[in-house]
Design a protein around this motif. Structure first.
Motif, mmCIF file in Angstrom:
data_model
loop_
_atom_site.group_PDB
_atom_site.id
_atom_site.type_symbol
_atom_site.label_atom_id
_atom_site.label_comp_id
_atom_site.label_asym_id
_atom_site.label_seq_id
_atom_site.Cartn_x
_atom_site.Cartn_y
_atom_site.Cartn_z
ATOM 1 N N THR A 164 -21.150 30.545 -7.945
ATOM 2 C CA THR A 164 -21.793 29.837 -6.857
ATOM 3 C C THR A 164 -21.608 28.340 -7.055
ATOM 4 O OG1 THR A 164 -23.455 31.578 -6.769
ATOM 5 C CG2 THR A 164 -23.956 29.552 -5.596
ATOM 6 N N THR A 165 -21.177 27.665 -6.011
ATOM 7 C CA THR A 165 -20.942 26.232 -6.095
ATOM 8 C C THR A 165 -21.970 25.470 -5.280
ATOM 9 O OG1 THR A 165 -19.428 26.270 -4.219
ATOM 10 C CG2 THR A 165 -18.467 26.608 -6.399
ATOM 11 N N ARG A 166 -22.201 24.204 -5.697
ATOM 12 C CA ARG A 166 -23.111 23.331 -4.948
ATOM 13 C C ARG A 166 -22.636 21.900 -5.137
ATOM 14 N NH1 ARG A 166 -28.070 20.588 -5.855
ATOM 15 N NH2 ARG A 166 -28.150 21.288 -8.010
ATOM 16 N N ILE A 167 -22.498 21.188 -4.045
ATOM 17 C CA ILE A 167 -22.115 19.777 -4.088
ATOM 18 C C ILE A 167 -23.302 18.960 -3.585
ATOM 19 C CG2 ILE A 167 -20.538 18.025 -3.195
ATOM 20 C CD1 ILE A 167 -18.419 20.258 -2.948
ATOM 21 N N THR A 168 -23.753 18.023 -4.414
ATOM 22 C CA THR A 168 -24.906 17.204 -4.044
ATOM 23 C C THR A 168 -24.469 16.067 -3.118
ATOM 24 O OG1 THR A 168 -24.665 15.714 -5.932
ATOM 25 C CG2 THR A 168 -26.009 17.695 -6.265
ATOM 26 N N GLU A 169 -25.438 15.367 -2.559
ATOM 27 C CA GLU A 169 -25.142 14.267 -1.633
ATOM 28 C C GLU A 169 -24.313 13.172 -2.288
ATOM 29 O OE1 GLU A 169 -28.303 12.677 0.722
ATOM 30 O OE2 GLU A 169 -29.188 14.657 1.024
ATOM 31 N N ASP A 170 -24.539 12.950 -3.598
ATOM 32 C CA ASP A 170 -23.787 11.883 -4.278
ATOM 33 C C ASP A 170 -22.418 12.349 -4.778
ATOM 34 O OD1 ASP A 170 -24.346 13.405 -6.542
ATOM 35 O OD2 ASP A 170 -25.348 11.797 -7.624
ATOM 36 N N GLY A 171 -22.027 13.584 -4.463
ATOM 37 C CA GLY A 171 -20.706 14.084 -4.814
ATOM 38 C C GLY A 171 -20.619 14.860 -6.116
ATOM 39 N N THR A 172 -21.745 15.045 -6.788
ATOM 40 C CA THR A 172 -21.759 15.828 -8.021
ATOM 41 C C THR A 172 -21.448 17.282 -7.695
ATOM 42 O OG1 THR A 172 -23.413 14.357 -8.985
ATOM 43 C CG2 THR A 172 -23.153 16.527 -10.001
ATOM 44 N N LYS A 173 -20.492 17.849 -8.429
ATOM 45 C CA LYS A 173 -20.094 19.242 -8.207
ATOM 46 C C LYS A 173 -20.705 20.112 -9.300
ATOM 47 C CE LYS A 173 -15.640 19.701 -7.473
ATOM 48 N NZ LYS A 173 -14.182 19.465 -7.513
ATOM 49 N N LEU A 174 -21.601 21.006 -8.900
ATOM 50 C CA LEU A 174 -22.295 21.900 -9.818
ATOM 51 C C LEU A 174 -21.862 23.332 -9.556
ATOM 52 C CD1 LEU A 174 -25.820 20.340 -9.277
ATOM 53 C CD2 LEU A 174 -24.321 19.950 -11.243
ATOM 54 N N PHE A 175 -21.996 24.194 -10.563
ATOM 55 C CA PHE A 175 -21.725 25.614 -10.372
ATOM 56 C C PHE A 175 -22.652 26.451 -11.227
ATOM 57 C CE2 PHE A 175 -18.885 24.483 -13.863
ATOM 58 C CZ PHE A 175 -19.140 25.491 -14.779
ATOM 59 N N ASP A 176 -22.772 27.688 -10.831
ATOM 60 C CA ASP A 176 -23.566 28.685 -11.540
ATOM 61 C C ASP A 176 -22.702 29.938 -11.645
ATOM 62 O OD1 ASP A 176 -25.823 29.709 -12.783
ATOM 63 O OD2 ASP A 176 -26.809 30.285 -10.916
ATOM 64 N N TYR A 177 -22.392 30.362 -12.855
ATOM 65 C CA TYR A 177 -21.556 31.541 -13.083
ATOM 66 C C TYR A 177 -22.414 32.599 -13.752
ATOM 67 C CZ TYR A 177 -17.557 34.386 -14.492
ATOM 68 O OH TYR A 177 -16.664 35.414 -14.645
ATOM 69 N N ILE A 178 -22.538 33.763 -13.107
ATOM 70 C CA ILE A 178 -23.373 34.842 -13.626
ATOM 71 C C ILE A 178 -22.544 36.115 -13.735
ATOM 72 C CG2 ILE A 178 -25.406 36.280 -13.208
ATOM 73 C CD1 ILE A 178 -26.572 33.948 -11.594
ATOM 74 N N VAL A 179 -22.646 36.758 -14.883
ATOM 75 C CA VAL A 179 -22.007 38.048 -15.109
ATOM 76 C C VAL A 179 -23.100 39.048 -15.411
ATOM 77 C CG1 VAL A 179 -20.407 39.362 -16.537
ATOM 78 C CG2 VAL A 179 -19.918 36.977 -16.024
ATOM 79 N N TYR A 180 -23.088 40.146 -14.664
ATOM 80 C CA TYR A 180 -24.019 41.239 -14.914
ATOM 81 C C TYR A 180 -23.288 42.264 -15.770
ATOM 82 C CZ TYR A 180 -26.538 38.940 -11.217
ATOM 83 O OH TYR A 180 -27.190 37.994 -10.474
ATOM 84 N N PRO A 181 -23.744 42.456 -17.013
ATOM 85 C CA PRO A 181 -22.976 43.292 -17.942
ATOM 86 C C PRO A 181 -22.978 44.762 -17.576
ATOM 87 C CG PRO A 181 -25.028 42.582 -18.948
ATOM 88 C CD PRO A 181 -24.935 41.893 -17.619
ATOM 89 N N SER A 182 -21.870 45.411 -17.943
ATOM 90 C CA SER A 182 -21.774 46.861 -17.801
ATOM 91 C C SER A 182 -22.675 47.500 -18.846
ATOM 92 C CB SER A 182 -20.330 47.307 -18.013
ATOM 93 O OG SER A 182 -19.975 47.112 -19.373
ATOM 94 N N PRO A 183 -23.020 48.785 -18.692
ATOM 95 C CA PRO A 183 -23.848 49.458 -19.704
ATOM 96 C C PRO A 183 -23.240 49.396 -21.109
ATOM 97 C CG PRO A 183 -23.722 50.787 -17.735
ATOM 98 C CD PRO A 183 -22.766 49.641 -17.549
ATOM 99 N N LYS A 184 -21.917 49.483 -21.223
ATOM 100 C CA LYS A 184 -21.295 49.431 -22.545
ATOM 101 C C LYS A 184 -21.471 48.060 -23.175
ATOM 102 C CE LYS A 184 -17.775 52.939 -21.789
ATOM 103 N NZ LYS A 184 -16.338 53.196 -21.701
ATOM 104 N N LEU A 185 -21.341 47.010 -22.390
ATOM 105 C CA LEU A 185 -21.502 45.673 -22.927
ATOM 106 C C LEU A 185 -22.962 45.416 -23.264
ATOM 107 C CD1 LEU A 185 -19.808 43.283 -23.695
ATOM 108 C CD2 LEU A 185 -20.228 42.319 -21.455
ATOM 109 N N THR A 186 -23.881 45.977 -22.494
ATOM 110 C CA THR A 186 -25.297 45.859 -22.804
ATOM 111 C C THR A 186 -25.585 46.488 -24.158
ATOM 112 O OG1 THR A 186 -25.873 45.872 -20.470
ATOM 113 C CG2 THR A 186 -27.628 46.419 -22.015
#
Length: 128
Positions: free
Chosen positions: A34-56
């Motif tokens: 997910t990306t978000r650009i603020t009014e002053d031009g700052t580029k932010l992101f949020d990266y989320i991975v939901y693990p598989s049962p094996k990785l859990t």
């Protein structure tokens, strides 16, 4: 001693099998960028991975004190993030990690791009 080595080998095989489940489309389906650009031009992101049962399961083994060599789970998540950033072209000059949360339920990395947003970035990247 032999029993501990066998246990470690079985655990490593389980961990690697779980990480293999991140390959291909299943990894992309279980991750959000997910990306978000603020009014002053700052580029932010949020990266989320939901693990598989094996990785859990591998995460639970790490919580109990067994550590994967080179911390394979974290390495895999950051590799996936680097690939996603490169594929989208969101952070052309790289990024800095603002925070991370690696738990049994999700793996989350929040970051900020080094460069400011251009007019094209504002048009192309919108928060989802």
């Amino acid at each position: 001693m032999v029993i501990q080595k066998c246990f470690a080998l079985i655990t490593l095989a389980t961990l690697l099998g779980g990480c293999a489940s991140f390959g291909g489309s299943s990894a992309e389906e279980s991750a959000t960028f997910t990306t978000r650009i603020t009014e002053d031009g700052t580029k932010l992101f949020d990266y989320i991975v939901y693990p598989s049962p094996k990785l859990t399961n591998a995460y639970q083994l790490e919580e109990k004190g067994w550590k994967a060599p080179w911390n394979h789970i974290n390495h895999l998540i950051y590799t996936m993030l680097d690939n996603k950033v490169a594929m989208t072209g969101y952070c052309r000059d790289g990024f800095i990690e603002l925070s991370s949360n690696f738990s049994e339920e999700l793996y989350q990395v929040r970051g900020e791009c080094y460069e400011a947003a251009t007019a094209e970035d504002r048009t192309y990247f919108t928060a989802s």
